[in-house]
Write a protein that holds these residues in place. Structure first.
Motif, PDB file in Angstrom:
ATOM      1  N   MET A   1      -0.864  20.128  15.261  1.00  0.00           N
ATOM      2  CA  MET A   1      -0.803  19.269  14.093  1.00  0.00           C
ATOM      3  C   MET A   1      -2.181  18.672  13.809  1.00  0.00           C
ATOM      4  O   MET A   1      -2.856  18.219  14.719  1.00  0.00           O
ATOM      5  CB  MET A   1       0.182  18.141  14.327  1.00  0.00           C
ATOM      6  N   VAL A   2      -2.527  18.654  12.546  1.00  0.00           N
ATOM      7  CA  VAL A   2      -3.767  18.044  12.103  1.00  0.00           C
ATOM      8  C   VAL A   2      -3.522  16.549  11.928  1.00  0.00           C
ATOM      9  O   VAL A   2      -2.498  16.142  11.380  1.00  0.00           O
ATOM     10  CB  VAL A   2      -4.230  18.661  10.764  1.00  0.00           C
ATOM     11  N   VAL A   3      -4.441  15.738  12.398  1.00  0.00           N
ATOM     12  CA  VAL A   3      -4.338  14.293  12.231  1.00  0.00           C
ATOM     13  C   VAL A   3      -5.252  13.894  11.076  1.00  0.00           C
ATOM     14  O   VAL A   3      -6.444  14.207  11.085  1.00  0.00           O
ATOM     15  CB  VAL A   3      -4.747  13.548  13.520  1.00  0.00           C
ATOM     16  N   LEU A   4      -4.668  13.236  10.085  1.00  0.00           N
ATOM     17  CA  LEU A   4      -5.430  12.736   8.948  1.00  0.00           C
ATOM     18  C   LEU A   4      -5.580  11.229   9.080  1.00  0.00           C
ATOM     19  O   LEU A   4      -4.590  10.515   9.165  1.00  0.00           O
ATOM     20  CB  LEU A   4      -4.719  13.051   7.629  1.00  0.00           C
ATOM     21  N   HIS A   5      -6.811  10.769   9.120  1.00  0.00           N
ATOM     22  CA  HIS A   5      -7.094   9.335   9.079  1.00  0.00           C
ATOM     23  C   HIS A   5      -7.288   9.036   7.597  1.00  0.00           C
ATOM     24  O   HIS A   5      -8.284   9.418   7.005  1.00  0.00           O
ATOM     25  CB  HIS A   5      -8.363   9.027   9.878  1.00  0.00           C
ATOM     26  N   VAL A   6      -6.303   8.400   7.010  1.00  0.00           N
ATOM     27  CA  VAL A   6      -6.258   8.203   5.562  1.00  0.00           C
ATOM     28  C   VAL A   6      -6.809   6.833   5.208  1.00  0.00           C
ATOM     29  O   VAL A   6      -6.389   5.821   5.773  1.00  0.00           O
ATOM     30  CB  VAL A   6      -4.812   8.338   5.033  1.00  0.00           C
ATOM     31  N   ARG A   7      -7.729   6.827   4.277  1.00  0.00           N
ATOM     32  CA  ARG A   7      -8.251   5.579   3.720  1.00  0.00           C
ATOM     33  C   ARG A   7      -7.948   5.613   2.239  1.00  0.00           C
ATOM     34  O   ARG A   7      -8.234   6.591   1.560  1.00  0.00           O
ATOM     35  CB  ARG A   7      -9.757   5.471   3.939  1.00  0.00           C
ATOM     36  N   SER A   8      -7.361   4.545   1.760  1.00  0.00           N
ATOM     37  CA  SER A   8      -7.044   4.494   0.331  1.00  0.00           C
ATOM     38  C   SER A   8      -7.541   3.184  -0.250  1.00  0.00           C
ATOM     39  O   SER A   8      -7.533   2.156   0.418  1.00  0.00           O
ATOM     40  CB  SER A   8      -5.545   4.653   0.087  1.00  0.00           C
ATOM     41  N   ALA A   9      -7.967   3.261  -1.482  1.00  0.00           N
ATOM     42  CA  ALA A   9      -8.412   2.068  -2.194  1.00  0.00           C
ATOM     43  C   ALA A   9      -7.204   1.387  -2.790  1.00  0.00           C
ATOM     44  O   ALA A   9      -6.238   2.031  -3.185  1.00  0.00           O
ATOM     45  CB  ALA A   9      -9.395   2.453  -3.292  1.00  0.00           C
ATOM     46  N   ALA A  10      -7.252   0.059  -2.860  1.00  0.00           N
ATOM     47  CA  ALA A  10      -6.165  -0.706  -3.473  1.00  0.00           C
ATOM     48  C   ALA A  10      -6.171  -0.459  -4.966  1.00  0.00           C
ATOM     49  O   ALA A  10      -7.222  -0.245  -5.572  1.00  0.00           O
ATOM     50  CB  ALA A  10      -6.327  -2.193  -3.182  1.00  0.00           C
ATOM     51  N   PRO A  11      -5.004  -0.503  -5.614  1.00  0.00           N
ATOM     52  CA  PRO A  11      -4.952  -0.344  -7.060  1.00  0.00           C
ATOM     53  C   PRO A  11      -5.742  -1.442  -7.751  1.00  0.00           C
ATOM     54  O   PRO A  11      -5.753  -2.589  -7.310  1.00  0.00           O
ATOM     55  CB  PRO A  11      -3.471  -0.446  -7.406  1.00  0.00           C
ATOM     56  N   ALA A  12      -6.408  -1.095  -8.820  1.00  0.00           N
ATOM     57  CA  ALA A  12      -7.266  -2.048  -9.522  1.00  0.00           C
ATOM     58  C   ALA A  12      -6.478  -3.207 -10.114  1.00  0.00           C
ATOM     59  O   ALA A  12      -6.942  -4.337 -10.146  1.00  0.00           O
ATOM     60  CB  ALA A  12      -8.042  -1.324 -10.620  1.00  0.00           C
ATOM     61  N   ALA A  13      -5.284  -2.928 -10.601  1.00  0.00           N
ATOM     62  CA  ALA A  13      -4.492  -3.979 -11.244  1.00  0.00           C
ATOM     63  C   ALA A  13      -3.356  -4.423 -10.335  1.00  0.00           C
ATOM     64  O   ALA A  13      -2.206  -4.422 -10.726  1.00  0.00           O
ATOM     65  CB  ALA A  13      -3.949  -3.472 -12.567  1.00  0.00           C
ATOM     66  N   SER A  14      -3.672  -4.779  -9.123  1.00  0.00           N
ATOM     67  CA  SER A  14      -2.653  -5.208  -8.168  1.00  0.00           C
ATOM     68  C   SER A  14      -2.167  -6.611  -8.504  1.00  0.00           C
ATOM     69  O   SER A  14      -2.973  -7.512  -8.684  1.00  0.00           O
ATOM     70  CB  SER A  14      -3.234  -5.177  -6.756  1.00  0.00           C
ATOM     71  N   PRO A  15      -0.834  -6.836  -8.588  1.00  0.00           N
ATOM     72  CA  PRO A  15      -0.325  -8.150  -8.943  1.00  0.00           C
ATOM     73  C   PRO A  15      -0.497  -9.181  -7.837  1.00  0.00           C
ATOM     74  O   PRO A  15      -0.490 -10.370  -8.092  1.00  0.00           O
ATOM     75  CB  PRO A  15       1.163  -7.900  -9.207  1.00  0.00           C
ATOM     76  N   SER A  16      -0.671  -8.738  -6.604  1.00  0.00           N
ATOM     77  CA  SER A  16      -0.809  -9.694  -5.509  1.00  0.00           C
ATOM     78  C   SER A  16      -2.277  -9.951  -5.207  1.00  0.00           C
ATOM     79  O   SER A  16      -3.121  -9.086  -5.443  1.00  0.00           O
ATOM     80  CB  SER A  16      -0.102  -9.162  -4.270  1.00  0.00           C
ATOM     81  N   PRO A  17      -2.588 -11.124  -4.689  1.00  0.00           N
ATOM     82  CA  PRO A  17      -3.974 -11.425  -4.378  1.00  0.00           C
ATOM     83  C   PRO A  17      -4.467 -10.560  -3.223  1.00  0.00           C
ATOM     84  O   PRO A  17      -3.671 -10.099  -2.409  1.00  0.00           O
ATOM     85  CB  PRO A  17      -3.931 -12.903  -3.964  1.00  0.00           C
ATOM     86  N   PRO A  18      -5.782 -10.334  -3.134  1.00  0.00           N
ATOM     87  CA  PRO A  18      -6.295  -9.525  -2.039  1.00  0.00           C
ATOM     88  C   PRO A  18      -6.116 -10.242  -0.712  1.00  0.00           C
ATOM     89  O   PRO A  18      -6.014 -11.464  -0.667  1.00  0.00           O
ATOM     90  CB  PRO A  18      -7.778  -9.367  -2.380  1.00  0.00           C
ATOM     91  N   PRO A  19      -6.091  -9.511   0.375  1.00  0.00           N
ATOM     92  CA  PRO A  19      -5.956 -10.138   1.673  1.00  0.00           C
ATOM     93  C   PRO A  19      -7.156 -11.033   1.962  1.00  0.00           C
ATOM     94  O   PRO A  19      -8.224 -10.837   1.405  1.00  0.00           O
ATOM     95  CB  PRO A  19      -5.902  -8.964   2.653  1.00  0.00           C
ATOM     96  N   PRO A  20      -6.997 -12.003   2.864  1.00  0.00           N
ATOM     97  CA  PRO A  20      -8.053 -12.956   3.124  1.00  0.00           C
ATOM     98  C   PRO A  20      -9.343 -12.335   3.646  1.00  0.00           C
ATOM     99  O   PRO A  20     -10.412 -12.863   3.428  1.00  0.00           O
ATOM    100  CB  PRO A  20      -7.462 -13.892   4.192  1.00  0.00           C
TER     101      PRO A  20
END
Length: 176
Positions: A1-20
């Protein structure tokens, strides 16, 4: 099995505030066969990233409400467990995320929230609809290249199933 270390950007119009800590992206590990199609992998990664983001957003929104609840001990514990499971630190410990476990954490939080805050989950707007159509616009990037959806993963990384790669998960409209 291939292991994918996934990094994703947060959506630009996220309704919740960013993490601290100010870092808005998510990270997780995913395992799949090298012969998997890129489209299938992208859909699975998109769904997993959505569940992870939904769970972390839910935890952040409920933290403030917990302070007002009289019986918030169990809810606090459920939030702590869910945040620990979905955190980026799982990558450092080589632990994979499971969609089933993420859904179970969400259900558990909803149940504890209804008990502690004495409001139904619908009144707290905990339910968010996840549409499958947004997974059609996902792009996978590896080694500075966008992976074509009509290819197989092994076309890019070879047939070795003991490979670990870092991929970036992006919306089609995002710029690199």
């Amino acid at each position: 099995m291939v292991v994918l270390h996934v990094r994703s950007a947060a959506p630009a119009a996220s309704p919740s505030p960013p993490p601290p800590d100010g870092d808005e992206g998510t990270e997780f590990l995913y395992e799949c066969p090298a012969a998997s199609s890129v489209a299938d992998v992208a859909a699975a990664l998109g769904a997993l990233a959505d569940l992870q983001a939904r769970l972390l957003s839910l935890c952040r929104r409920l933290r403030a409400r917990c302070a007002d609840a009289r019986d918030a001990g169990e809810l606090e514990r459920a939030l702590d467990e869910a945040e620990a499971y979905a955190s980026k630190e799982q990558v450092q410990h080589n632990r994979f995320l499971s969609p089933r476990a993420l859904r179970e954490h969400i259900k558990n939080i909803e149940k504890k929230c209804a008990t502690a805050l004495q409001e139904p989950p619908e009144a707290l707007s905990l339910q968010e609809s996840l549409s499958d159509s947004k997974h059609e616009r996902i792009q996978l990037w590896w080694a500075g290249k966008e992976l074509a959806m009509d290819q197989k993963l092994c076309d890019y990384i070879g047939v070795n199933d003991k490979t670990k790669i870092v991929v970036r998960l992006m919306k089609a409209s995002d710029k690199r």
